[in-house]
Design a protein around this motif. Structure first.
Motif, PDB file in Angstrom:
ATOM      1  N   GLU A  22       4.531 -17.389   7.036  1.00  0.00           N
ATOM      2  CA  GLU A  22       5.658 -16.542   6.832  1.00  0.00           C
ATOM      3  C   GLU A  22       6.209 -16.574   5.486  1.00  0.00           C
ATOM      4  O   GLU A  22       7.230 -15.893   5.115  1.00  0.00           O
ATOM      5  CB  GLU A  22       6.940 -16.969   7.885  1.00  0.00           C
ATOM      6  CG  GLU A  22       6.595 -16.838   9.178  1.00  0.00           C
ATOM      7  CD  GLU A  22       7.826 -17.091  10.128  1.00  0.00           C
ATOM      8  OE1 GLU A  22       8.481 -18.386   9.849  1.00  0.00           O
ATOM      9  OE2 GLU A  22       8.212 -16.374  11.069  1.00  0.00           O
ATOM     10  N   SER A  56      -2.630 -13.794   8.819  1.00  0.00           N
ATOM     11  CA  SER A  56      -3.174 -13.297   9.891  1.00  0.00           C
ATOM     12  C   SER A  56      -3.709 -14.069  11.024  1.00  0.00           C
ATOM     13  O   SER A  56      -3.880 -15.617  10.678  1.00  0.00           O
ATOM     14  CB  SER A  56      -4.405 -12.020   9.820  1.00  0.00           C
ATOM     15  OG  SER A  56      -5.467 -12.742   9.351  1.00  0.00           O
ATOM     16  N   SER A  58       4.778 -16.436  14.568  1.00  0.00           N
ATOM     17  CA  SER A  58       4.825 -15.412  13.564  1.00  0.00           C
ATOM     18  C   SER A  58       3.729 -14.322  13.580  1.00  0.00           C
ATOM     19  O   SER A  58       3.847 -12.862  13.588  1.00  0.00           O
ATOM     20  CB  SER A  58       5.209 -15.877  12.148  1.00  0.00           C
ATOM     21  OG  SER A  58       5.066 -14.716  11.223  1.00  0.00           O
ATOM     22  N   ARG A  80       3.020 -12.381  17.172  1.00  0.00           N
ATOM     23  CA  ARG A  80       4.039 -11.417  17.387  1.00  0.00           C
ATOM     24  C   ARG A  80       3.581  -9.969  16.642  1.00  0.00           C
ATOM     25  O   ARG A  80       3.628  -8.866  17.111  1.00  0.00           O
ATOM     26  CB  ARG A  80       5.357 -11.766  16.895  1.00  0.00           C
ATOM     27  CG  ARG A  80       5.862 -12.667  17.794  1.00  0.00           C
ATOM     28  CD  ARG A  80       7.609 -12.725  17.628  1.00  0.00           C
ATOM     29  NE  ARG A  80       7.981 -12.694  16.176  1.00  0.00           N
ATOM     30  CZ  ARG A  80       8.219 -13.890  15.391  1.00  0.00           C
ATOM     31  NH1 ARG A  80       7.971 -14.997  15.931  1.00  0.00           N
ATOM     32  NH2 ARG A  80       8.523 -13.723  14.165  1.00  0.00           N
ATOM     33  N   LYS A  81       3.168 -10.178  15.492  1.00  0.00           N
ATOM     34  CA  LYS A  81       2.719  -9.002  14.434  1.00  0.00           C
ATOM     35  C   LYS A  81       1.539  -8.403  14.886  1.00  0.00           C
ATOM     36  O   LYS A  81       1.341  -7.088  14.914  1.00  0.00           O
ATOM     37  CB  LYS A  81       2.418  -9.419  13.076  1.00  0.00           C
ATOM     38  CG  LYS A  81       3.730  -9.945  12.316  1.00  0.00           C
ATOM     39  CD  LYS A  81       3.468  -9.987  10.855  1.00  0.00           C
ATOM     40  CE  LYS A  81       2.723 -11.264  10.678  1.00  0.00           C
ATOM     41  NZ  LYS A  81       2.537 -11.566   9.146  1.00  0.00           N
ATOM     42  N   GLU A  82       0.580  -9.033  15.609  1.00  0.00           N
ATOM     43  CA  GLU A  82      -0.781  -8.514  16.029  1.00  0.00           C
ATOM     44  C   GLU A  82      -1.036  -8.160  17.354  1.00  0.00           C
ATOM     45  O   GLU A  82      -1.908  -7.600  17.813  1.00  0.00           O
ATOM     46  CB  GLU A  82      -1.938  -9.446  15.570  1.00  0.00           C
ATOM     47  CG  GLU A  82      -1.823  -9.673  14.060  1.00  0.00           C
ATOM     48  CD  GLU A  82      -3.067 -10.498  13.360  1.00  0.00           C
ATOM     49  OE1 GLU A  82      -4.093 -10.442  14.070  1.00  0.00           O
ATOM     50  OE2 GLU A  82      -2.963 -11.073  12.419  1.00  0.00           O
TER      51      GLU A  82
END
Length: 261
Positions: A144, A184, A214, A217-219
């Motif tokens: 992050e 990633s 982190s 959640r994004k991917e």
């Protein structure tokens, strides 16, 4: 244990170099190939390849132990079983601190201090053993971009002013914290799976991931079909590798998540 490097399973340096030229570095890389493919790469006979497969398989397979053997092994260990958090109430709740040889997950809402806690643990791991530290290096995987070197110095000076009373000691501690910014899921997994040699060469005593949630959640949108299964496979693979590293080198591994209020 499939991520164990072939150089650590007893193969000759010359053979490891030849395999490395074909991007065969870990036990998993080796065992995914057929005997015929290995014969072409190594130049060995079928019997020779079969013997190599036996050696590599044994090296990365979990060894059976009785409960008594596990307890005796841990009791005989010269190093402390825990890394103290330096917070007496928390150490008491954890029965001594953050356990070595295992994974510790820290959860909490955003802004509750998880990153500050792992920065503090980074400082503690570098301290001499007579101060409750591990006298080693730290691998800090930051997903992050939340890590602050200035905050590391501030925590060191405020928590241990008598020890960190010179610029040299502050520089030494900060140079022992090896920061990787991986943004990633694939980057995090690749970094974890490549840590074995770094742990040995740099004397790493603590591995921190801040945070696992982190990048996940994004991917991964869990509302989409199949995403939940893929996410769970990724997390299981990360956890298995971290557990292997923690047990193999008797180090604490910490991962950080959050929950919604």
């Amino acid at each position: 244990m499939s991520s164990k490097k072939l150089r650590r399973v007893g193969l000759s340096p010359e053979l490891c170099d030849r395999l490395n030229r074909h991007q065969i570095v870990t036990c998993k890389d080796f065992l995914c190939l057929s005997p015929l493919e290995l014969m072409k790469i190594t130049g060995l006979s079928y019997r020779g390849v079969h013997e190599l497969l036996r050696v590599v398989s044994r090296a990365c397979a979990p060894q059976m132990q009785t409960a008594y053997e596990v307890k005796a092994q841990r009791s005989a260990a010269l190093s402390p079983a825990f890394l103290s958090t330096s917070l007496s109430a928390l150490d008491e709740a954890l029965r001594g601190g953050v356990a070595r040889g295992s994974i510790t997950e820290i959860t909490g809402p955003p802004g509750c201090g998880k990153t500050q806690f792992c920065i503090m643990m980074s400082v503690l791991a570098t301290l001499p053993t007579d101060m409750g530290g591990l006298e080693g290096a730290v691998v800090y995987i930051d997903t992050e971009s939340a890590f602050s070197a200035d905050r590391l110095i501030e925590i060191a000076e405020s928590r241990f002013p008598r020890y960190f009373n010179t610029e040299e000691k502050l520089l030494l501690t900060s140079s022992k914290v090896h920061l990787y910014r991986e943004l990633s899921c694939d980057e995090v997994l690749q970094r974890i799976e490549s840590l074995e040699e770094e742990i040995i060469s740099k004397g790493v005593k603590l591995v921190i991931i801040d945070s696992v949630a982190s990048v996940v959640r994004k991917e991964f949108d869990t509302q989409l079909q199949g995403n939940m299964r893929e996410r769970n496979k990724l997390l299981a693979r990360e956890a298995a590798t971290l557990k292997y590293l923690a047990e193999e080198f008797s180090i604490p591994s910490a991962s950080f998540c959050y929950y919604k209020l």
